[in-house]
Structures are given as structure tokens and as C-alpha cells.
Design an enzyme around this catalytic site. Structure first.
Site, PDB file in Angstrom:
ATOM      1  N   TYR A 126       0.854  -1.189   0.183  1.00  0.00           N
ATOM      2  CA  TYR A 126       0.017  -0.105   0.083  1.00  0.00           C
ATOM      3  C   TYR A 126       0.888   1.197   0.009  1.00  0.00           C
ATOM      4  O   TYR A 126       1.804   1.296   0.563  1.00  0.00           O
ATOM      5  CB  TYR A 126      -0.955  -0.022   1.339  1.00  0.00           C
TER       6      TYR A 126
ATOM      7  N   TYR B 254     -11.694   2.782  -7.729  1.00  0.00           N
ATOM      8  CA  TYR B 254     -11.181   2.982  -6.448  1.00  0.00           C
ATOM      9  C   TYR B 254     -10.838   1.652  -5.826  1.00  0.00           C
ATOM     10  O   TYR B 254     -10.526   1.434  -4.625  1.00  0.00           O
ATOM     11  CB  TYR B 254     -12.363   3.467  -5.652  1.00  0.00           C
ATOM     12  N   GLY B 255     -10.692   0.551  -6.606  1.00  0.00           N
ATOM     13  CA  GLY B 255     -10.169  -0.773  -6.113  1.00  0.00           C
ATOM     14  C   GLY B 255      -9.669  -1.696  -7.251  1.00  0.00           C
ATOM     15  O   GLY B 255     -10.169  -1.346  -8.548  1.00  0.00           O
TER      16      GLY B 255
ATOM     17  N   MET C 156      -9.785  -5.521  -7.393  1.00  0.00           N
ATOM     18  CA  MET C 156      -9.839  -6.923  -6.312  1.00  0.00           C
ATOM     19  C   MET C 156      -9.418  -7.921  -7.271  1.00  0.00           C
ATOM     20  O   MET C 156      -8.861  -9.050  -6.738  1.00  0.00           O
ATOM     21  CB  MET C 156     -11.499  -6.972  -5.852  1.00  0.00           C
TER      22      MET C 156
ATOM     23  N   ARG D 179     -22.850 -16.118  -7.900  1.00  0.00           N
ATOM     24  CA  ARG D 179     -22.792 -16.977  -6.830  1.00  0.00           C
ATOM     25  C   ARG D 179     -22.735 -18.598  -7.232  1.00  0.00           C
ATOM     26  O   ARG D 179     -23.022 -19.026  -8.358  1.00  0.00           O
ATOM     27  CB  ARG D 179     -23.894 -16.795  -5.856  1.00  0.00           C
TER      28      ARG D 179
ATOM     29  N   TRP E  59      -9.098   7.904  -4.257  1.00  0.00           N
ATOM     30  CA  TRP E  59      -8.538   7.179  -2.962  1.00  0.00           C
ATOM     31  C   TRP E  59      -8.732   7.968  -1.848  1.00  0.00           C
ATOM     32  O   TRP E  59      -8.499   9.402  -1.766  1.00  0.00           O
ATOM     33  CB  TRP E  59      -7.033   7.338  -3.191  1.00  0.00           C
TER      34      TRP E  59
ATOM     35  N   ASN F 190     -21.932  -5.393  -3.998  1.00  0.00           N
ATOM     36  CA  ASN F 190     -22.506  -5.784  -2.540  1.00  0.00           C
ATOM     37  C   ASN F 190     -21.086  -5.495  -1.646  1.00  0.00           C
ATOM     38  O   ASN F 190     -21.139  -5.830  -0.454  1.00  0.00           O
ATOM     39  CB  ASN F 190     -22.560  -7.280  -2.505  1.00  0.00           C
ATOM     40  N   SER F 191     -20.227  -4.707  -2.055  1.00  0.00           N
ATOM     41  CA  SER F 191     -19.225  -4.247  -1.164  1.00  0.00           C
ATOM     42  C   SER F 191     -19.763  -3.333  -0.111  1.00  0.00           C
ATOM     43  O   SER F 191     -20.703  -2.614  -0.522  1.00  0.00           O
ATOM     44  CB  SER F 191     -17.988  -3.717  -1.821  1.00  0.00           C
TER      45      SER F 191
ATOM     46  N   VAL G 282     -18.613  -0.019  -0.261  1.00  0.00           N
ATOM     47  CA  VAL G 282     -18.991   1.117  -1.031  1.00  0.00           C
ATOM     48  C   VAL G 282     -20.073   0.939  -1.942  1.00  0.00           C
ATOM     49  O   VAL G 282     -20.720   1.862  -2.122  1.00  0.00           O
ATOM     50  CB  VAL G 282     -17.518   1.333  -1.915  1.00  0.00           C
TER      51      VAL G 282
END
Lengths: 327, 327
Positions: free
Chosen positions: A23, A231-232, A234, A158, A257, A133-134, A136
Site C-alpha cells: 500500500y 477505487y479498487g 480486487m 454465486r 483514493w 455488494n461491497s 462502497v
């Protein structure tokens, strides 16, 4: 100075990336913690209770709740000394410790991304997001619902159709306009449905926390002139952009950020946090499902390490939050 | 209506992409040209001479020079009928036909990209660009020099060191601050030199017409908060972006397409074109090297096809321009 007692502190994926050293920002390392080599406290958000204050401090009183203005303070601890300029007082009436502890990162990120990049108009405009579903994602759904912004929400497929339907229902109940899976997004019929819903021109904003090839499918649904805010990541994969999307479709790509934004916009952060907490008190903003990890004097180190490790994969039943018992 | 006689019309790579059907905009197809199936005239910029005008037209006179306000008119022809609203009068004193014919696409693109995306300050700020010896690249170098903006110019490695040095010298003579090759850009020592030159914070704008992995090296030299503007994709490869550059380094990515910009900003285009032509008259803006392809009544079709084919690979000794003889 103020002496603070920690009430609750979430375990965010970024906290773990920080421990892993991947990070970009690091908390200050110090010998004051009594370790043989300089060390630092992890954790980037929390709700604290003020235990005692210096005589010159007027903005908070003993028993008040506060959160940190900036990330990087080191919040996974029972007590902390802080300066008045570092903290933000939170009016605790009508809130739980966990609600106060989790407002500064995820809901703030969602709020700023919906407001600061494109001028979306309630009743007309849409946004699309992955990782819906996070923390954010759930915040963006609810803010969109409040502001009249319609949302297209992408979730991973799923294991069973029942689980997929149950997740869809959960997000629709929060205020999502549409929920689709990643595999549905890959189908032509869904892409043309999205064009119909948004009249081909009212989908100006995309929020991305995944990256990689599945994000390209999201990008292609954006209306001409649209904007993808990342913003991410994953998927840990880069975003590959056919240049025609930049030149001919006039799409724009930016990042958000929350740490940088908070440091540069302290007054605005205060207002954003207060607005979200007020919505929370009024029952118009639900906090995300959490899994409480209770810290007691007797809690074993291994249990804590395990809890933190789970934070990266995502707790099965919600975001992990350290809740401090009788300290 | 106006009857126009074409004086000169360049062969841009986009013209050929349009013929190939891989360009997003198409000229209108019509049966009026006398072909058995509907057809269209290619070419997107030119300098025309007014041959005769309708009695209601006051803004131009016979013998005046004009260019088109928008692309897509079809300029590879000896004569054309146009409406007053389609044209932009050019004060011809001190200009060659080729200078007037080539102002609307490349130099206009360079001007808008330097002005419309980041607020660069003369004497302090830098920009970096690839394809620096292209028409847009050479225009950006000269505009930068006029405005006090320092430039880092990337060129492909030539076949011999002598050719590389000769190209570097040519661009330095035009006003480039630094010229480096793609392979120099890949070296650590150059990257740290760039940081020194720009104090690590004054390189806020990148101009990209290449794409692909070599562009990532350019992107990484940008200062935090910097902006990459893409206007071409000569490598035909997508741009792959590590998401950390978006989130943590706050880089922004946009595209520029002069056709869209011109259609949306007609008055501003007129001003931009006039400013560039005034600089040209004053000897402060050199047109790019061109290879003239003279059209005469006797010119064979094959020669023309060949000339157009050469436009995609880039003429060895400059941009191809159709120059019309005694029509």
C-alpha cells in the site's frame, strides 16, 4: 492532547495491504510502543470515546465520540493519545459505535465518487458499478436511491442460482434499480437492455473496484462522454483500454483514493460524514453487514491474526470489525 | 451556395482508416456522383479557392481561400459545392495553399490538447509526448516553445544512430526541450533524469498517439495528478493501466478527437485556426515536411491509389498532400 478509548475499528482490505507493504501509505514507525525494533499500529478507521482532555481543549468533552480526520493513525489499539486537530467529533445520539467507526472510508468514498466526477441529475441519470455488494457498493446504492439516481449493480455469480437471487434481492431492497451478474453483463441481450434503460445517453458514471477484463464489459456500457472512476482492484489485473473508447467515445478514466481526498478536503470530509450519519440516524442509510470480532483482555493473539487474515478475503457474513470490550 | 476549386488536400491516416471502414464517422453516400452504386468522396481537409458565389453571400468573395469548418466533407476532388455555413474564410496573404490546407487537423489537435485538459503554466510546466515527429507532435513542440512549455519528445529508434541523431536535431531545432528514443525511455537513468528535469511534479500532461506497452513507460513518468490525452493508436494495441496509477497516483486518462471537438466548438475552432495561421505568417510556426502529389487531368488512377496507400505508412519524406494543378 486527548486520551481516547477505542470502541470499534473495522478491518478493511486496505489495512491488510498496508501490513503486507503493498500500500502506498504507511503509518509512522516508532520505538515508543516498547517493541525491540520500531513498529507501527495498523488500522485506518475507528470510533473512539474521549476519556480525558487537556484543559485547553474546548471542541470535545469527556464521553464524546470522535473519529480520525485522516487515515494512517493506527486504530487497532485499545487506547490512543491524539491531538485536537486530528479528530472529528461525532454526535453520538442515535448511532452505534460500529456505524460511527465505518462512516469515514466506504460511505465517504461512495458519496464523493457520485458527486465529484460527473454532474448527475436525479430522475434522469444512471450509474453502473461492480463489486456492488461491497461496503462502497451498498453505500452508493443507498445514496443513489436518496438522490434519485438509478443504478445498475454488478455482482459476481454465486455458487447457486438461489444464492445469486438472494444477493440480488438484498441489493434491490437497499434501493438498487437493477442487479446483474458478471456473466449476465457479458451477454448481448443485457447490453442492449442497458441501452434501453438508459436511453443510450444517461449512463455517465461507472464505479470500478475490480479491474481486469470483466471491467471492460462495464466500460463498454457507458454512454458517450462517460467516466469510469476506479477505487479498487480486487481482480489484481490491470485495466486494458481499447484507445477507440478514449478517442471516439470520449470516455474518461480517473481514480479515487479516500485517504488523499480526506487529507486535502478536511472541511468537506466533516460535512460528508455528518450528512451520512444524519441519514443513518433517520433510518435512511443502513450500515453494511458486519462480523464482530470482540477484543477482550483474554482474547488470544491467534484469534486476532485469524480475524485480520479473514479481512482480505472478505468475511463470509460481512465486514470484520474489532469491537473493544471493557478496556 | 459557393462553387469551390480545391487547391491542396492532405492525406491523413484517418482518411485511409475511413476508406477501410474502421473509422467511426463516414461521409454521406450519394448517387449524385454518377457512380452505379452510391459512393462518397474521401478526404477530410483542404484549402479551396472560391470560384463563384450566390448573390446573397457576403462573408466571402471570388478568389478567397476557405477551409471546411468540420471534417467529413470529402475533400479529394477538384471542385465542390458548399454552403456558406460549412466554410471558414482564411486570409491568404503570407500563406501557401498547403499551410492553409493542413491547419485544421494536426495543429488544431496539438493546440487544444495543450490547452483544454490541464492548466499548464509557461516557464514552469512540462509535457511529454510520443510520436513527436508526427504532424501533431511537431505542432505541439512549436506551440510549447511559443508558450514557454518545456517538452519531452519520444521518437522511435531509427535504423542507424546517425538517423536518430538527425531526427533529434530536427525536433530540437523546432523548439523541443528534450528528445529521447523509445529505448532510452525504457532505461532507469532516463526516467530519473526526467524526474530531475521536471522536479517530480511539473509533468502534468502526456500526449499519446501510440498506445500499447511503450506508452505505459511514458505514463509512469507523469507527475502525480497528471493527465494522459490519447489522440491516436499507431501501435494498434490497447492501453493497459495498472490501477494503482489511477487510485494512488491520481492519473487521469482522456481522449481527443478533433472532428468531435470542431463540430461542438465552431467559433473556438475559427479562433484557433486564425491564431495558428498568424503564427505561420510571422514565421513562428513551421508546417511539417510534405510530399506533394500533383494531380493533373492526365494523372493516372494508379498513381493516386499508390499515393493514398503511402499515407497510412507515412510518406518517407513527409505527409502526403494532393496538390491540384490547373483545374
Amino acid at each position: 492532547m486527548l486520551l481516547l478509548r477505542t470502541l470499534a475499528s473495522p478491518i478493511n482490505p486496505a489495512d491488510i495491504n498496508q501490513i503486507q507493504g503493498v500500500y502506498p501509505s504507511k503509518p509512522p514507525f516508532t520505538s515508543l510502543l516498547g517493541t525491540s525494533v520500531p513498529s507501527a499500529v495498523a488500522g485506518n478507521e475507528a470510533c473512539f470515546e474521549v476519556q480525558s482532555i487537556g484543559s485547553s481543549i474546548k471542541s470535545v468533552a469527556k464521553g464524546d465520540w470522535v473519529i480520525m480526520r485522516s487515515t494512517g493513525f493506527g486504530t487497532w489499539r485499545t487506547h490512543a493519545l491524539a491531538e485536537e486537530k486530528d479528530i472529528l467529533r461525532v454526535e453520538k445520539g442515535g448511532l452505534t459505535e460500529i456505524q460511527a467507526a465505518t462512516v469515514g472510508v466506504n460511505p465517504t468514498t461512495a458519496w464523493r465518487m457520485l458527486v465529484d466526477f460527473e454532474n448527475l441529475e436525479g430522475g434522469r441519470d444512471w450509474f453502473i458499478q461492480n463489486g456492488a455488494n461491497s461496503g462502497v457498493g451498498r453505500a452508493a446504492i443507498q445514496l443513489g436511491r436518496e438522490w434519485g439516481l438509478k443504478s445498475i449493480n454488478i455482482i459476481r455469480d454465486r455458487k447457486t442460482p438461489e444464492e445469486t437471487e438472494s444477493m440480488k434481492k438484498e441489493l434491490l431492497d437497499l434501493g438498487a434499480t437493477k442487479v446483474i451478474t458478471e456473466s449476465e453483463l457479458q451477454s448481448r441481450s443485457t447490453v442492449s437492455e442497458i441501452k434501453e434503460w438508459t436511453s443510450g445517453k444517461n449512463l455517465k458514471l461507472g464505479l470500478n473496484c475490480v479491474g481486469g477484463p470483466v471491467t471492460l464489459a462495464l466500460v463498454k456500457t457507458l454512454s458517450p462522454g462517460g467516466h469510469l472512476v476506479t477505487y479498487g482492484a480486487m481482480s489484481k489485473q490491470p485495466l486494458s483500454l481499447p484507445t477507440g473508447l478514449l478517442i471516439f467515445k470520449d470516455l474518461k478514466f480517473s481514480g479515487f483514493w479516500v485517504s488523499r481526498w480526506s487529507d486535502a478536503n478536511s472541511a468537506e470530509k466533516e460535512k460528508t460524514v455528518e450528512s451520512i450519519l444524519q441519514m443513518t440516524r433517520e433510518g435512511r442509510f443502513k450500515d453494511i453487514p458486519v462480523q464482530e470480532m470482540r477484543w477482550e483482555w483474554a482474547t488470544e493473539g491467534e484469534r486476532l491474526v485469524e480475524a485480520v487474515g479473514g479481512g482480505l478475503e472478505g468475511f463470509r457474513s460481512g465486514k470484520g470489525v474489532l469491537v473493544f470490550g471493557d478496556t
